[in-house]
Design a protein around this motif. Structure first.
Motif, short mmCIF file in Angstrom:
data_model
loop_
_atom_site.label_atom_id
_atom_site.label_comp_id
_atom_site.label_asym_id
_atom_site.label_seq_id
_atom_site.Cartn_x
_atom_site.Cartn_y
_atom_site.Cartn_z
N VAL A 156 13.53 -2.74 12.56
CA VAL A 156 13.67 -1.47 13.29
C VAL A 156 12.50 -0.54 12.99
O VAL A 156 11.78 -0.70 12.01
CB VAL A 156 15.00 -0.76 12.93
CG1 VAL A 156 16.20 -1.60 13.30
CG2 VAL A 156 15.03 -0.36 11.46
N LEU A 157 12.37 0.46 13.88
CA LEU A 157 11.34 1.49 13.70
C LEU A 157 11.82 2.49 12.66
O LEU A 157 13.00 2.87 12.64
CB LEU A 157 11.10 2.19 15.04
CG LEU A 157 10.00 3.25 15.10
CD1 LEU A 157 8.64 2.64 14.85
CD2 LEU A 157 10.02 3.95 16.46
N GLY A 158 10.92 2.90 11.80
CA GLY A 158 11.27 3.91 10.80
C GLY A 158 10.09 4.82 10.54
O GLY A 158 8.98 4.60 11.05
N ILE A 159 10.35 5.88 9.78
CA ILE A 159 9.30 6.85 9.44
C ILE A 159 9.28 7.00 7.93
O ILE A 159 10.33 7.27 7.32
CB ILE A 159 9.57 8.22 10.09
CG1 ILE A 159 9.71 8.08 11.61
CG2 ILE A 159 8.45 9.20 9.76
CD1 ILE A 159 10.27 9.31 12.28
N TRP B 263 0.84 -1.19 0.00
CA TRP B 263 0.00 0.00 0.00
C TRP B 263 0.87 1.24 0.00
O TRP B 263 1.98 1.23 0.55
CB TRP B 263 -0.89 0.02 1.25
CG TRP B 263 -1.79 -1.15 1.34
CD1 TRP B 263 -2.98 -1.32 0.67
CD2 TRP B 263 -1.58 -2.32 2.13
NE1 TRP B 263 -3.53 -2.53 1.00
CE2 TRP B 263 -2.69 -3.16 1.89
CE3 TRP B 263 -0.59 -2.74 2.98
CZ2 TRP B 263 -2.81 -4.42 2.49
CZ3 TRP B 263 -0.70 -3.98 3.59
CH2 TRP B 263 -1.81 -4.81 3.34
N SER B 264 0.34 2.26 -0.56
CA SER B 264 1.03 3.54 -0.47
C SER B 264 0.83 4.07 0.96
O SER B 264 -0.27 4.00 1.50
CB SER B 264 0.42 4.51 -1.48
OG SER B 264 0.98 5.78 -1.29
N LEU B 265 1.88 4.53 1.59
CA LEU B 265 1.78 5.05 2.96
C LEU B 265 2.19 6.51 2.94
O LEU B 265 3.19 6.89 2.31
CB LEU B 265 2.70 4.26 3.90
CG LEU B 265 2.36 2.77 4.07
CD1 LEU B 265 3.45 2.06 4.86
CD2 LEU B 265 1.01 2.61 4.77
N ALA B 266 1.41 7.34 3.65
CA ALA B 266 1.69 8.79 3.65
C ALA B 266 3.00 9.08 4.37
O ALA B 266 3.35 8.38 5.33
CB ALA B 266 0.54 9.52 4.34
N LEU C 125 -1.62 4.87 14.51
CA LEU C 125 -1.31 6.27 14.79
C LEU C 125 -1.34 7.04 13.47
O LEU C 125 -0.83 6.56 12.45
CB LEU C 125 0.09 6.36 15.41
CG LEU C 125 0.46 7.66 16.10
CD1 LEU C 125 -0.37 7.85 17.36
CD2 LEU C 125 1.95 7.65 16.45
N ALA C 126 -1.93 8.22 13.49
CA ALA C 126 -1.95 9.06 12.29
C ALA C 126 -0.51 9.41 11.90
O ALA C 126 0.37 9.44 12.77
CB ALA C 126 -2.74 10.33 12.57
N PRO C 127 -0.24 9.64 10.62
CA PRO C 127 1.11 10.03 10.23
C PRO C 127 1.56 11.27 11.00
O PRO C 127 0.74 12.14 11.32
CB PRO C 127 0.98 10.34 8.73
CG PRO C 127 -0.25 9.63 8.29
CD PRO C 127 -1.16 9.58 9.47
#
Ligand SMILES: [Zn+2]
Ligand SMILES: [Zn+2]
Length: 701
Positions: free
Chosen positions: A43-46, A26-29, A73-75
């Motif tokens: 790992v955690l990423g943004i 999926w496309s993620l914002a 959680l919202a972007p």
């Protein structure tokens, strides 16, 4: 499959970039939190805005998929991502390092299901149904003027095409009621559904302040953010903010990265305080980032201080910041003809050189000059309190053998170990190396070794001996090491169980002592001649702040006194202090800085390096300097020769530093962007470099 750029935390200056590519169904914002594989770990990423990533071709075996999107959680807001991008570029760190270090550490442990459960739990917790208390005092004339000046920008936020409102510098004397201005403006922003970011120095974030804000806004959720919180508390507070439930964030420098999406007002209290500058990792200034963030989000920012930083003061003089003044204490009419600067404690300067000469060559000067001692005795007799300020903890800064000349040097640092009498130790304040005090000189066996100089422990002992009738207490980092000790000691002072309080600068900030009517700086001279160009600015702020501890009530202020014992009574700093005249002090300092080409008239960067061998650090910095001088932009900056750091050796590592200076900040930034990528390969070529770091806008050189 969609190709995504993800910011991850890679080791600082690692060979791999912190913006990596992954694929997703999926496309993620941008701003969406994800878990991604990195090497063998998850790992955690943004998810990061694609444009920010440098172009690179996908690895031959294809992109790895995103493991999980934390879509509960919202972007994170676009403005948050932009703040991180700016801070990373300005302070020469990777986006991934800065972005991930701004998140609570415990977030790394959560998958989407656990995250969702936690968010639901937080959302279910309701606020106590306390009615708003109508305890807000009527604003003074000056407070009302300050509030009126900021109100329009809160009432009518700047539109997309409009400029951001200019930052406001509130120069408010101690006791003039700056906090009340903050709270009234916060109320206005909250009433319009906007969020408030309120930052205070580490040491000022007292439970009393938290309580005061919480009581003022019982219908709004408050999230605090500071380094004293447990990882679980930090996570919950952060989730309240990221989930949009917190209306007010009250915190120390790390609160600058609170992911607020409805920000309406930024407040930086005691904006001059050095604790706003992060001293490790990404060495950012939360005060400067607050100004940037407010401009980015087009919201008003209020910088408050009784002694503004010379950087902010210069901007106010130039008209880039709007300057507001509150010169009078609450309870004192602004029209009072008593003084143009309002009523403040009388400052008395005692010449210790003359006292010593009068005592004859053989006698040591007394720790407290006779007139000061008499003044303290009067206070005790009247049931009032005195505060003695000495910015050096321990009993004595060094032990010494008069026979052979031995001194209590730290074997690992270029520093003396401090003698702590309470537990009979020699402690290094740089590397914490601690040993029991030797019974005899370790070199010649002489049993008669002496302390030299004086710290708070010794001052406490001497004051107790000179004033046998007094109850003397001491507050410093040593006396408050264990949890609860500081609040217990402060409570004893507030309850009137203490006549004379001995302390370091710890006690000069944030605490309101209603019964203290005399403050004395016992020996501030060291800071007058310190090597750092900001030392006079810091000393003036410290002394004025200390003076502000005396007589917090306007009534008491008139009868309060600040005493300064100095061997340099002619110093212009004391002259300005006597007149409580920050402006003339600041303007004189700025004139000196301008002549010397120092900040705010130039911009500085320090490159630091540490190695076991001084030569190794020196050669690395020299090579870095040579590399810089070959860059086309190098002509716009001065690259000074590498020199030993002020404390040249700490914990066995030799520390060297190199200063870069330019009058053109934009050019310096472009130069750094070209120079920094050259440094990791240079380090690899210089074996033995333990650490290196770039410090943009360093606090001390
Ligand atoms: Zn000896
Ligand atoms: Zn040491």
């Amino acid at each position: 499959m969609v190709r995504l750029t993800v910011a991850v935390q890679t080791p600082q200056h690692a060979a791999i970039d912190s913006l990596l590519h992954y694929e997703s169904e999926w496309s993620l914002a941008p701003g969406t939190l994800v878990r991604v594989p990195l090497g063998r770990r998850d790992v955690l990423g943004i998810v990061w805005n694609e444009q920010s990533a440098p172009g690179r071709s996908p690895p031959p075996d294809g992109l790895r998929p995103v493991s999980e999107a934390l879509s509960a959680l919202a972007p994170l807001p676009p403005a948050w991502c932009e703040l991180v991008r700016f801070a990373a570029a300005y302070y020469q760190r990777s986006i991934g390092e800065l972005a991930l270090s701004a998140l609570p550490p415990d977030l790394r442990k959560l998958g989407n299901v656990a995250l969702e459960r936690r968010l639901n739990r937080l959302a279910a917790a309701t606020l106590p149904a306390a009615a708003p208390q109508d305890t807000a005092p009527e604003p003074t004339e000056e407070q009302a003027q300050a509030i009126a000046a900021l109100l329009p920008a809160i009432e009518a936020p700047a539109g997309a095409d409009a400029d951001a409102p200019p930052p406001v510098l509130l120069h408010g004397a101690t006791g003039s009621g700056k906090t009340e201005v903050y709270l009234r403006l916060a109320a206005e922003a909250l009433a319009r559904g906007r969020q408030v970011l309120m930052m205070v120095p580490e040491i000022n974030l007292t439970p009393q302040l938290l309580q005061r804000v919480a009581e003022r806004f019982p219908r709004h959720r408050l999230a605090s953010q500071h380094s004293g919180m447990t990882p679980a508390q930090r996570l919950n507070a952060w989730l309240l903010v990221a989930g949009g439930q917190a209306d007010i964030v009250l915190g120390t420098r790390l609160a600058i990265f609170a992911p607020l999406s409805r920000l309406g007002l930024v407040i930086v209290d005691e904006e001059h305080d050095a604790s706003y500058k992060q001293q490790e990792g990404a060495r950012y200034s939360a005060r400067d980032l607050a100004v940037y963030r407010a401009r980015l989000e087009k919201v008003p920012v209020l910088l408050g201080s009784a002694t503004p930083s010379l950087e902010s003061w210069q901007r106010a003089i130039e008209g880039r910041y709007r300057l507001l003044r509150m010169a009078h204490r609450v309870g004192e009419p602004a029209s009072d003809a008593g003084s143009a600067h309002g009523h403040h404690p009388v400052v008395r300067i005692i010449d210790t050189a003359r006292l010593a000469a009068a005592g004859g060559p053989k006698t040591d000067p007394p720790v407290l000059a006779p007139p000061l001692l008499a003044a303290i005795e009067q206070r005790i007799a009247r049931g009032e309190q005195s505060l003695l300020l000495l910015n050096r903890r321990g009993y004595a800064p060094v032990l010494h053998c008069p026979d052979c000349g031995w001194k209590s040097e730290c074997p690992h640092c270029s520093a003396w170990r401090v003698f702590h009498k309470a537990d009979r130790t020699l402690r290094c304040h740089h590397c914490s190396f601690t040993e029991a005090v030797p019974r005899a000189c370790p070199v010649c066996g002489n049993l008669d070794i002496h302390p030299i100089g004086r710290g708070t422990e010794k001052l406490h002992e001497q004051v107790a001996a000179a004033l046998p009738q007094a109850r003397v207490a001491r507050i410093d980092a040593d006396s408050t090491r264990r949890a609860g000790e500081l609040s217990a000691q402060l409570a004893a002072v507030h309850a009137g169980e203490v006549d004379v309080l001995v302390g370091t600068q710890m006690v000069t900030k944030g605490h309101d002592f209603r019964r203290i009517t005399l403050v004395a700086a016992v020996n501030p001279d060291g800071a007058l001649f310190a090597g750092d160009f900001r030392a006079p600015e810091r000393l003036f702020a410290l002394l004025l702040q200390a003076a502000g501890r005396a007589g917090r009530d306007a009534r008491a202020a008139a009868a309060s006194e600040m005493w300064v014992q100095t061997a340099n009574p002619q110093h212009p700093l004391f002259d300005a202090l006597v007149r409580h005249d920050f402006e003339s002090f600041a303007n004189a300092q700025l004139a000196q800085r301008q002549r010397a080409g120092l900040p705010p008239f130039s911009h500085l960067v320090l490159l630091r390096a540490e190695a076991r061998e001084a030569d190794v650090a020196q050669r690395f910095l020299q090579a870095a300097r040579d590399a810089a001088l070959n860059l086309p932009l190098a002509e716009g900056a001065t690259f000074y020769a590498p020199v030993p750091a002020p404390v040249a050796k700490v914990a066995g590592f030799e520390r060297r530093q190199m200063l870069v200076e330019s009058v053109n900040r934009a050019l310096l930034q472009r130069l750094l962007a070209e120079w920094t990528p050259l440094l990791p390969p240079l380090r690899a070529a210089h074996k033995g470099i333990a650490r290196w770091a770039i410090d943009v806008d360093p606090q001390a050189i």
